[in-house]
Design a protein around this motif. Structure first.
Motif, PDB file in Angstrom:
ATOM      1  N   GLY A   1       2.506   3.008   3.324  1.00  0.00           N
ATOM      2  CA  GLY A   1       3.581   2.174   3.842  1.00  0.00           C
ATOM      3  C   GLY A   1       4.347   1.467   2.740  1.00  0.00           C
ATOM      4  O   GLY A   1       5.554   1.217   2.863  1.00  0.00           O
ATOM      5  N   PHE A   2       3.658   1.139   1.641  1.00  0.00           N
ATOM      6  CA  PHE A   2       4.294   0.431   0.525  1.00  0.00           C
ATOM      7  C   PHE A   2       5.249   1.329  -0.249  1.00  0.00           C
ATOM      8  O   PHE A   2       6.080   0.850  -1.015  1.00  0.00           O
ATOM      9  N   LEU A   3       5.160   2.650  -0.033  1.00  0.00           N
ATOM     10  CA  LEU A   3       6.033   3.574  -0.752  1.00  0.00           C
ATOM     11  C   LEU A   3       7.498   3.333  -0.419  1.00  0.00           C
ATOM     12  O   LEU A   3       8.381   3.599  -1.235  1.00  0.00           O
ATOM     13  N   TYR A   4       7.770   2.829   0.796  1.00  0.00           N
ATOM     14  CA  TYR A   4       9.153   2.481   1.141  1.00  0.00           C
ATOM     15  C   TYR A   4       9.679   1.418   0.175  1.00  0.00           C
ATOM     16  O   TYR A   4      10.804   1.508  -0.321  1.00  0.00           O
ATOM     17  N   SER A   5       8.872   0.395  -0.080  1.00  0.00           N
ATOM     18  CA  SER A   5       9.298  -0.700  -0.962  1.00  0.00           C
ATOM     19  C   SER A   5       9.629  -0.186  -2.352  1.00  0.00           C
ATOM     20  O   SER A   5      10.631  -0.583  -2.963  1.00  0.00           O
ATOM     21  N   ILE A   6       8.785   0.711  -2.866  1.00  0.00           N
ATOM     22  CA  ILE A   6       9.004   1.237  -4.216  1.00  0.00           C
ATOM     23  C   ILE A   6      10.323   1.994  -4.273  1.00  0.00           C
ATOM     24  O   ILE A   6      11.135   1.819  -5.198  1.00  0.00           O
TER      25      ILE A   6
END
Length: 520
Positions: A75-80
């Motif tokens: 899910g954190f890949l969106y932020s990156i």
């Protein structure tokens, strides 16, 4: 457990204050430069904060927090992707665009091409991208009110989506770009303060130890320790791995081609301030996304993925549920008001961009061939804003229930497919011509939209827009990996096959102007 009266009161207070600010800021909207670009009077710092406000949408606040809470690392890949994307803007787009154009992306693309067909193509892509992006924001509004008022039916969500649409149109009609920018600045400041305070409160509950927080999140998740490892969302099959690559490409390249982001560079007086805008925006978003990492895993630890997915609004309800857990109904009311403000501010920015593109590119330069009074052009822009608001309301009702971070990723794919190739070719390739521009925009746009329509996003999956039917044949949920290279290929081939040659004098003028700012 929430208090609907308190939630609505906090949100109404925000709307009243910002509408007053918009009204006060609108006193000088007499010319197209005032209405579209706030007269170019904002500083780099102000515009950078407003840029972060325009970019940090409901997808960033609600969608990413929910994706991290349910899927963990993936899910954190969106932020990156969202954060790294700003390097493309800083290095390749911001300064050159500010020097070359005036109000819209169509100004840049048509600078040395045949005006009418290129402006029509630029306006078409702007309207389609804005519509995709608005779908996400409106879906977020519906999901949020379902949580706050504990409403499970679709009618109440539809009513709230309608209210959000009406308020956003008011912002644009009354305030123009100047009023909308001040709304973005207020909203960005409140949003970042809110997530920082939530992060501090949350870490305090775990002894200010991130390790304790992550351990609790893993213990409370059905995924266990896999919550902290890659692969829960994009690692199960070869297709899902390709989908991750496609998503990353779309996120990193899409930000440099979003029309409502590009239009913000015209609100500053020169290219130096345009560069400062990107630096300030990147700094604000770095703080924000680091906080959403803590908030997402905190929601997994204290609320639990099962409770999040079962709540009205699904994954998008993670941040509000966490606020209720750590701060009670008052903090929930504040967080919900911030989320609503986020949605309102972003859709207002999208609306003014889409309406400006239609009024400036289509009406003023195609229909009237540049012979139009400023007041008449602004009136057309305002009428267009009303029409766009109505379409966004109906689209948001249809898209309710989808993860909004995912819907925004689709908008990024459309933007990168339709706009990025033509922008870069126009700025850096001397031979690029009108046919190449049209092939790049329409080829990328059509390819992207067709692949989305025949993907699992629309049909063939339990979380599709139409789950009861199956007509998909494209396996990836994000088409960027195919449609973005295809648009570059279309622009390249169209340029080589065209009989019309680029005007060397206009090309030289554009090159000098883009690099030096002379004549901007």
């Amino acid at each position: 457990m929430s208090d609907p009266v308190l939630n609505i009161a906090v949100f109404a207070l925000f709307v009243v204050i910002t509408l007053y600010v918009v009204y006060r800021a609108s006193s000088r909207n007499s010319t197209t430069a005032d209405y579209y670009a706030a007269g170019g009077r904002f500083t780099g710092r102000q515009n950078g904060i407003a840029l972060s406000g325009d970019f940090l949408s409901a997808a960033s606040f609600l969608g990413i927090a929910g994706a991290i809470a349910v899927h963990g690392y993936d899910g954190f890949l969106y932020s990156i992707g969202f954060l790294v994307a700003w390097l493309v803007d800083l290095l390749l787009i911001a300064e050159l665009l500010r020097n070359t154009g005036r109000f819209t992306m169509g100004d840049v693309l048509s600078f040395r091409m045949r005006q009418r067909p290129v402006r029509a193509a630029a306006a078409t892509s702007t309207l389609v991208i804005s519509f995709f992006y608005m779908l996400a924001q409106m879906a977020g509004a519906g999901g949020l009110v379902a949580l706050l008022l504990d409403v499970h039916g679709g009618f109440a969500q539809a009513v709230v989506i309608g209210v959000v649409g009406v308020v956003m149109v008011l912002y644009v009609l009354v305030g123009g770009m100047k009023g909308t920018t001040w709304v973005q600045i207020i909203k960005a400041t409140i949003l970042i303060l809110c997530v920082v305070l939530m992060t501090v409160f949350l870490l305090g509950k775990f002894g200010f130890s991130l390790s304790n927080l992550l351990s609790a999140a893993a213990d409370n998740s059905p995924l266990g320790d896999r919550l902290l490892e890659p692969g829960s969302l994009y690692g199960g099959s070869e297709v899902s791995k390709l989908d991750f690559v496609s998503l990353s490409v779309a996120l990193i390249l899409g930000a440099a081609a979003l029309p409502h982001v590009l239009m913000r560079f015209y609100t500053v007086p020169n290219s130096r301030e345009a560069r400062r805008s990107v630096v300030w925006a990147t700094g604000c978003m770095l703080v924000f996304y680091l906080c959403t990492l803590v908030i997402g895993f905190g929601a997994a630890a204290m609320v639990g993925p099962d409770a999040i997915t079962a709540a009205p609004g699904g994954e998008n309800s993670a941040a509000p549920l966490l606020a209720l857990n750590i701060g009670g109904t008052l903090l929930l009311g504040v967080v919900s008001a911030v989320a609503f403000a986020t949605i309102l501010a972003v859709v207002a920015g999208l609306t003014i961009t889409a309406s400006a593109s239609f009024a400036h590119d289509v009406y003023a330069n195609i229909v009237k061939r540049g012979k139009v009074r400023a007041a008449q052009e602004v009136r057309v822009a305002r009428l267009t804003a009303v029409v766009i608001g109505v379409l966004a309301i109906f689209g948001g009702i249809l898209a309710a229930g989808q993860n909004i971070a995912f819907l925004v990723a689709l908008a990024f794919a459309v933007a990168a497919s339709a706009n990025l190739s033509t922008l870069l070719y126009s700025l850096f390739w001397k031979r690029f011509n009108t046919m190449g521009t049209l092939c790049g925009i329409y080829g990328g746009l059509i390819a992207c939209v067709v692949l989305v329509v025949f993907s699992p996003v629309v049909s063939g999956s339990p979380d599709s827009i139409f789950p009861g039917v199956d007509f998909h044949w494209f396996p990836l949920r994000n088409p960027g990996l195919v449609s973005i290279p295809f648009s570059f290929l279309c622009g390249f081939v169209g340029t080589l096959l065209a009989r019309d040659k680029a005007d060397p004098r206009k090309q030289a003028e554009m090159e000098v102007r883009s690099l030096t700012g002379i004549g901007a």
